[in-house]
Design an enzyme around this catalytic site. Structure first.
Site, mmCIF file in Angstrom:
data_model
loop_
_atom_site.group_PDB
_atom_site.id
_atom_site.type_symbol
_atom_site.label_atom_id
_atom_site.label_comp_id
_atom_site.label_asym_id
_atom_site.label_seq_id
_atom_site.Cartn_x
_atom_site.Cartn_y
_atom_site.Cartn_z
ATOM 1 N N LYS A 29 141.989 -49.662 8.111
ATOM 2 C CA LYS A 29 142.810 -50.372 9.094
ATOM 3 C C LYS A 29 143.874 -49.432 9.667
ATOM 4 C CE LYS A 29 143.571 -54.654 7.986
ATOM 5 N NZ LYS A 29 144.159 -55.606 7.019
ATOM 6 N N ARG A 98 150.322 -55.467 5.750
ATOM 7 C CA ARG A 98 148.866 -55.673 5.718
ATOM 8 C C ARG A 98 148.177 -54.664 4.812
ATOM 9 N NH1 ARG A 98 147.272 -55.033 11.893
ATOM 10 N NH2 ARG A 98 145.462 -56.268 11.261
ATOM 11 N N GLY A 107 139.118 -60.220 3.545
ATOM 12 C CA GLY A 107 139.748 -61.338 2.850
ATOM 13 C C GLY A 107 140.023 -61.084 1.379
ATOM 14 N N MET A 109 142.038 -58.708 -0.027
ATOM 15 C CA MET A 109 143.396 -58.348 -0.386
ATOM 16 C C MET A 109 144.374 -59.064 0.538
ATOM 17 S SD MET A 109 142.864 -54.515 -1.624
ATOM 18 C CE MET A 109 142.392 -54.118 0.020
ATOM 19 N N ARG A 343 137.479 -51.723 13.971
ATOM 20 C CA ARG A 343 136.715 -50.905 13.024
ATOM 21 C C ARG A 343 135.267 -50.945 13.472
ATOM 22 N NH1 ARG A 343 137.480 -55.481 8.522
ATOM 23 N NH2 ARG A 343 136.489 -57.050 9.778
ATOM 24 N N HIS A 459 135.320 -66.493 6.487
ATOM 25 C CA HIS A 459 135.158 -65.809 5.199
ATOM 26 C C HIS A 459 133.701 -65.852 4.736
ATOM 27 C CE1 HIS A 459 135.164 -65.697 0.737
ATOM 28 N NE2 HIS A 459 135.983 -64.683 0.962
ATOM 29 N N ARG A 582 97.843 -48.638 -13.242
ATOM 30 C CA ARG A 582 97.885 -48.967 -14.679
ATOM 31 C C ARG A 582 96.543 -49.545 -15.085
ATOM 32 N NH1 ARG A 582 102.231 -51.332 -12.342
ATOM 33 N NH2 ARG A 582 104.318 -50.600 -12.927
ATOM 34 N N ARG A 637 96.610 -43.943 -14.810
ATOM 35 C CA ARG A 637 97.217 -43.729 -16.127
ATOM 36 C C ARG A 637 96.307 -44.301 -17.209
ATOM 37 N NH1 ARG A 637 102.908 -46.412 -17.436
ATOM 38 N NH2 ARG A 637 101.638 -48.290 -17.622
ATOM 39 N N GLU A 767 108.070 -38.819 -19.729
ATOM 40 C CA GLU A 767 108.857 -40.042 -19.963
ATOM 41 C C GLU A 767 109.497 -40.056 -21.340
ATOM 42 O OE1 GLU A 767 106.343 -43.490 -19.799
ATOM 43 O OE2 GLU A 767 104.636 -42.414 -20.633
ATOM 44 N N SER A 786 104.237 -36.603 -13.659
ATOM 45 C CA SER A 786 104.792 -37.774 -12.991
ATOM 46 C C SER A 786 105.886 -38.322 -13.903
ATOM 47 C CB SER A 786 103.706 -38.826 -12.757
ATOM 48 O OG SER A 786 104.300 -39.977 -12.214
ATOM 49 N N GLY A 788 108.087 -40.801 -15.562
ATOM 50 C CA GLY A 788 108.162 -42.232 -15.848
ATOM 51 C C GLY A 788 109.609 -42.547 -16.140
ATOM 52 N N THR A 789 110.345 -42.823 -15.095
ATOM 53 C CA THR A 789 111.805 -42.889 -15.277
ATOM 54 C C THR A 789 112.263 -44.154 -15.986
ATOM 55 O OG1 THR A 789 111.963 -43.676 -13.011
ATOM 56 C CG2 THR A 789 112.403 -41.335 -13.397
ATOM 57 N N ASN A 790 111.403 -45.186 -16.071
ATOM 58 C CA ASN A 790 111.812 -46.355 -16.863
ATOM 59 C C ASN A 790 111.909 -45.980 -18.334
ATOM 60 O OD1 ASN A 790 111.819 -47.930 -14.616
ATOM 61 N ND2 ASN A 790 109.824 -48.851 -14.993
ATOM 62 N N ASP A 791 110.820 -45.406 -18.861
ATOM 63 C CA ASP A 791 110.843 -45.012 -20.272
ATOM 64 C C ASP A 791 111.836 -43.884 -20.505
ATOM 65 O OD1 ASP A 791 109.356 -46.502 -22.158
ATOM 66 O OD2 ASP A 791 107.532 -45.985 -21.054
ATOM 67 N N CYS A 854 106.935 -42.189 -10.834
ATOM 68 C CA CYS A 854 106.443 -43.553 -10.705
ATOM 69 C C CYS A 854 107.441 -44.421 -11.446
ATOM 70 C CB CYS A 854 105.046 -43.685 -11.291
ATOM 71 S SG CYS A 854 104.914 -43.149 -12.992
ATOM 72 N N TYR A 874 106.547 -36.268 -4.391
ATOM 73 C CA TYR A 874 106.394 -37.638 -3.909
ATOM 74 C C TYR A 874 107.130 -38.619 -4.814
ATOM 75 C CZ TYR A 874 102.983 -38.380 -7.647
ATOM 76 O OH TYR A 874 102.393 -38.501 -8.871
HETATM 77 P P1 ADP Z 1 142.520 -58.883 7.090
HETATM 78 O O1 ADP Z 1 142.306 -57.504 6.582
HETATM 79 O O2 ADP Z 1 142.252 -59.943 6.093
HETATM 80 O O3 ADP Z 1 141.861 -59.091 8.422
HETATM 81 P P2 ADP Z 1 144.961 -58.429 8.518
HETATM 82 O O4 ADP Z 1 145.915 -57.459 7.971
HETATM 83 O O5 ADP Z 1 144.112 -57.937 9.622
HETATM 84 O O6 ADP Z 1 144.092 -59.019 7.346
HETATM 85 O O7 ADP Z 1 145.827 -59.666 8.992
HETATM 86 C C1 ADP Z 1 145.445 -61.007 8.977
HETATM 87 C C2 ADP Z 1 145.673 -61.617 10.330
HETATM 88 O O8 ADP Z 1 147.006 -61.467 10.770
HETATM 89 C C3 ADP Z 1 144.811 -60.979 11.376
HETATM 90 O O9 ADP Z 1 144.214 -61.954 12.169
HETATM 91 C C4 ADP Z 1 145.749 -60.148 12.173
HETATM 92 O O10 ADP Z 1 145.338 -60.050 13.489
HETATM 93 C C5 ADP Z 1 147.071 -60.902 12.042
HETATM 94 N N1 ADP Z 1 148.181 -59.977 12.129
HETATM 95 C C6 ADP Z 1 148.388 -58.932 11.321
HETATM 96 N N2 ADP Z 1 149.463 -58.222 11.715
HETATM 97 C C7 ADP Z 1 149.957 -58.833 12.809
HETATM 98 C C8 ADP Z 1 151.054 -58.576 13.674
HETATM 99 N N3 ADP Z 1 151.830 -57.532 13.501
HETATM 100 N N4 ADP Z 1 151.256 -59.421 14.687
HETATM 101 C C9 ADP Z 1 150.446 -60.481 14.856
HETATM 102 N N5 ADP Z 1 149.402 -60.786 14.077
HETATM 103 C C10 ADP Z 1 149.147 -59.966 13.057
HETATM 104 MG MG MG Z 2 106.084 -45.547 -19.743
HETATM 105 MG MG MG Z 3 142.074 -58.101 9.955
#
Ligand code: ADP
Ligand code: MG
Ligand code: MG
Length: 902
Positions: A29, A98, A107, A109, A343, A459, A582, A637, A767, A786, A788-791, A854, A874
């Site tokens: 981020k 954030r 979601g 953290m 991202r 989510h 086999r 085999r 193996e 060959s 035999g990575t399981n054994d 194998c 192979y």
């Molecule tokens: P997550 O990683 O769970 O998406 P974010 O850090 O992106 O969490 O934030 C959660 C929400 O809060 C997002 O929708 C983001 O756009 C909003 N948000 C974060 N920082 C700001 C900010 N400075 N102003 C307005 N909205 C924000």
């Molecule tokens: Mg075997």
């Molecule tokens: Mg976000």
């Protein structure tokens, strides 16, 4: 020098100082906020506290030296830039705090918005917004709620209940109907909840709010759900999270404000276009939380054309810049657009292929890069079956196809129940109004996820897509009642345990179990779809990328197949031979009787007669397989499992004998079998009389098999075919074992083949660890190895798979002793080292020694990369894995490191 040593470690970066390649340090981020800032996009100013600071905090339990001062400096410069001070009662600066790790963990953290509000600055905020009291109090109650939940572990439901109470008192379902007074009341209620749970008042000091929030983000790295998620996604546990402190912009200032998310292409199908959700008069987290129903992003054009056009322009620029699908979070504050996040977006498996193909067409990337951007796990997903729908099945609801696939199962309403039933081997569909991070274990256990609220970016949708799990979200016709364990839809009630089917591609929901059919991608591999003449963009993209993978790879790909039918299918999937056939399967069914005779034989004649009866049956099996694999090598085999595995279980025999005796029947044979079973009992069959040991102990057994192979090869070749058998001796640990078997086999082969022009290779499995460590000697007697990575894994670690996987692997994974089960993906350092030693020493003793593997690792993406690195010729895997192995073998050649395909 001395001066340098005292230079303080840099823990804080202004957005203008970072860039997208600093993800390790700034998190995804933070790095991307910096990148957008430097591209000139409108990002609210802010700074990033590094993952190093987080790691230092997590190791020592306190903020590293210098961090507080650096934060102070950056905060001051932020305040100067904004012309406002954090928490100033007249004209407050507010910030968000954030989380943001190297790999996105949606979601998982924490984020706290509106930091800097207190009883006094709330008034200043209202003044700032032109006397908008409602907005100011709404922002304040959000701060207490988020801060309470995130920083002080106040149960989130308590705030939600208070909010519901306020709405009920007002007679509304919509939070927008709450006015400033209602919200001021809510702030009081929230403060009481806060004080009740924490034993202190909500902190009024802005800098204390900030510091506590930062610390909470650090700590959220080790929150239970984040740990579970990382394990599932194989994200290393020691990366830490960065913390972004960002000046707040407000989407909750009225109808001319709002917040949304956007994708530059459809993350589900890959189709070009504008995809996203928008919510007017709301703060960021409302969109993802599914609190109110969003509108499609296209509607923003009507609501605020200027911002819409600007957003589209930025989206195009970001795609051009990142050369990939981007996802974006934005907020509009009174007609002014702000970019809050971007991202390279997560996408479904289908979208990954389609987009990679499109970007090649658009000239943004080349085919190597396209190959690099898809992976075997995605291809495997695309080979899942789909629903076979006829008029019998009418959907009862339609939600959003959030993550593709076809899943049927029993309905459950809680994460715990999902885990419970899945452990009993049931397929379950987890049904929720919406999911939250606490549902994670249930989501992992379920076959599919169905929610009645939330869009493509909820989510449930995001997490399911990441896991490759079927998900339908926002099926709002469903009325879900979790406490009562039922939902109603279209006038019908579905209770816990009833079966439903969900289609994560179309978003449709069906009652009962819908039958499934092969996916288009499988149809293509099967050869029933012509890729050049089909307008299915997915099949075209798969074809193109697979063709490139085949042209790129050095590893050959073979299959494990025991029957002609398997061989034929694998060949259509691109197998270039059989790496493991086999022969024990050829001793089952009605042939068991012959095996029993073999075991019970008390004279040479009896044994020879039993073997003579088995010979034509085995020969016929091999003929079928050699025909199907015409012109391609087939590694057969010799019999591997202990012979007592072919006898009935002890208890059953004992009962049979007793019953027969009771009835006065002839029990001679049963008694003989029973005695044999007792005699042959082994404490550790895995380490017992099996493999080459059988061949050396039971006269004529291997000879019969070798003869059947040679005769079949001659027969196929005489009939115009071309058989290339490779006889593989299992469980060899010493070269003498192999030499003995080989001397006998060569005599038989010479006698059978004569001048038929058939070449039969003789080689061995590697193996047993001892074989790996004496590979130089063994290679003198082997024309191929060959692995035999399981054994090799079982014996290398000293555990038997059947016993240990259920018993303690979960604990080992939890403790991080394994990142992943060593049966799933090869343990490079230990078992892999044995492979490496054997490959090197084998090749040194016999240049050109053919090397293959194998066993299930042959179809595992990471393992394929390892086998490529080690220089095997192979890999061999199950038929359905063959395309995956082809793709990964191609990807293994591309050394382009750096860009993360997560
Ligand atoms: P997550 O990683 O769970 O998406 P974010 O850090 O992106 O969490 O934030 C959660 C929400 O809060 C997002 O929708 C983001 O756009 C909003 N948000 C974060 N920082 C700001 C900010 N400075 N102003 C307005 N909205 C924000
Ligand atoms: Mg075997
Ligand atoms: Mg976000």
């Amino acid at each position: 020098m001395a001066a340098e040593e005292t230079v303080e470690h840099k823990y804080v970066y202004d957005f203008a100082e970072g860039n997208k390649d600093l993800k390790d340090l700034l998190g995804g981020k933070g790095a991307n906020l910096a990148e957008m800032t430097n591209l000139g996009l409108p990002v609210p100013p802010g700074f990033t506290i590094t993952t190093e600071a987080c790691k230092a905090y997590l190791t020592t339990g306190r903020e590293p030296d210098g961090l507080a001062a650096q934060i102070e400096t950056h905060l001051e410069s932020l305040e100067r830039g904004m012309g406002r001070k954090l928490g100033d009662p007249q004209d407050p600066l507010l910030v968000s705090v954030r989380s943001g790790a190297k790999f996105s963990m949606p979601g998982m953290m924490e984020t706290v918005l509106n930091v800097g509000l207190n009883d006094r600055s709330v008034v200043g905020l209202s003044a700032q917004a032109g006397g908008n009291d409602r907005f100011a109090w709404d922002s304040y109650r959000r701060l207490i709620q988020m801060f309470g939940k995130t920083v002080c572990e106040v149960p989130g439901e308590e705030f939600e209940h208070a909010l519901d109470d306020a709405k009920r008192a007002k007679g509304t379902q919509n939070d927008l109907d709450l006015d400033a007074d209602d919200l001021r009341g809510l702030v009081d209620a929230y403060k009481k909840i806060f004080a009740k749970h924490t034993g202190r008042e909500f902190p009024q000091e802005p800098r204390e709010q900030l510091d506590l929030a930062i610390r909470a983000v650090f700590e959220s790295w080790n929150a239970e759900r984040a740990v579970v998620y990382r394990r599932q996604e194989r994200i290393p546990a020691d990366l830490g999270t960065a913390v972004n402190v960002v000046a707040m912009v407000f989407g909750n200032l009225g109808a001319d404000s709002g917040t949304g998310v956007a994708f530059t292409r459809d993350p589900a199908s890959g189709a070009q276009g504008i995809y996203g959700d928008y919510l007017a008069n709301a703060q960021g987290e409302d969109v993802v939380a599914g609190i109110r129903n969003t509108v499609p992003l296209q509607e923003l054009e009507r609501i605020d054309k200027k911002s819409y056009d600007e957003l589209l322009d930025y989206m195009a620029r970001l795609e051009e810049h990142y050369k990939d699908l981007c996802d974006i979070e934005f907020t509009i504050e009174r007609g002014k657009l702000w970019m809050l996040q971007t991202r390279v977006g997560k996408r479904t498996a289908a979208a990954a292929f389609v987009i990679a193909g499109q970007l090649v067409d658009e000239g943004l990337i080349d085919l190597d890069e396209a190959l690099h951007r898809v992976n075997g796990a995605q291809l495997a997903q695309l080979m899942f079956p789909r629903f076979q729908l006829d008029h019998e099945f009418q959907p009862v609801a339609k939600g959003i196809g959030a993550s593709p696939g076809a899943a049927s199962g029993k309905v459950v309403f809680t994460s715990a129940r999902a885990v419970e039933l899945a452990a009993e081997g049931e397929s379950v569909i987890l049904v929720r109004r919406e999911t939250n991070p606490d549902d994670l274990s249930g989501m992992i256990a379920a076959k599919g996820i169905l929610t009645s609220r939330g869009g493509k970016t909820s989510h449930a949708a995001v997490v399911a897509r990441g896991m490759g799990k079927t998900c339908v979200s926002g099926a709002d016709e469903l009325d879900v009642n979790v406490p009562a364990k039922r939902f109603t839809v279209a006038g019908q009630t579905v209770n816990e345990g009833d079966v439903v089917s969900i289609d994560g591609t179309t978003g449709k929901v069906y009652l009962g179990e819908v039958p499934v059919m092969p996916s288009e991608v499988v149809q293509y591999f099967e050869g029933s779809l012509d890729p050049e003449h089909i307008d299915n963009p997915l099949v075209r993209a798969v074809h193109r990328i697979m063709t490139h993978a085949d042209a790129t790879r050095r590893l050959r790909v073979r299959t494990n197949a025991d029957t002609g039918a398997d061989a034929a299918r694998a060949r259509r999937f691109g197998a270039e031979g059989i790496g493991l056939c086999r022969t024990e399967h050829m001793f089952l069914g009605d042939r068991r009787e012959l095996v029993e005779r073999l075991i019970l034989a008390s004279t040479d004649e009896e044994r020879e007669r039993a073997l003579a009866a088995l010979l034509p049956l085995q020969r016929a099996d091999f003929i079928e397989i050699f025909r199907e694999m015409d012109g391609l090598p087939v590694t057969v085999r010799l019999i591997d499992p202990p012979l007592h595995e072919f006898l009935p279980p002890l208890e059953q025999l004992a009962v049979n004998v007793a019953v027969a005796q009771e009835r006065g029947e002839d029990v001679a044979k049963e008694e003989a079998l029973l005695a044999a079973v007792r005699r042959m009992h082994e404490e550790n069959p895995m380490l017992g009389l099996r493999g080459v040991r059988l061949g050396l102990v039971i006269p004529g057994l291997f000879a019969m098999q070798v003869r059947a192979i040679a005769e079949a090869a001659v027969e196929v070749t005489r009939n115009g075919g071309y058989a290339c058998p490779e006889i593989m001796v299992p469980l060899v640990g010493a070269v003498q074992e192999l030499e003995t078997v080989r001397a006998e086999a060569e005599k038989i082969i010479a006698e059978v083949v004569g001048d038929a022009g058939v070449e039969v290779l003789i080689g061995t499995m590697i193996e047993v660890p001892r074989a790996a460590l004496t590979a130089g000697q063994i290679a003198e007697a082997a024309q191929f190895f060959s692995f035999g990575t399981n054994d090799l894994t079982q014996m290398g670690w000293g555990f038997s798979r059947d016993d240990v996987e259920g018993a303690f692997f979960w604990r080992y994974l939890e403790l991080g002793i394994f990142g992943i089960s060593p049966f799933e993906s090869i343990d490079r350092e230990g078992v892999g080292r044995l492979v490496r030693i054997a490959a090197e020493e084998g090749r040194a003793a016999r240049p050109g020694l053919k090397l293959g593997v194998c066993g299930e690792h042959g179809g595992d993406p990471d393992s394929v990369h390892f086998f490529h690195e080690v220089g095997l010729d192979y890999v061999s895997c199950s038929p359905f894995r063959v395309p995956v192995a082809r793709l990964e073998a191609g990807r293994a050649v591309l050394t382009t490191a750096g860009s993360d395909s997560r």
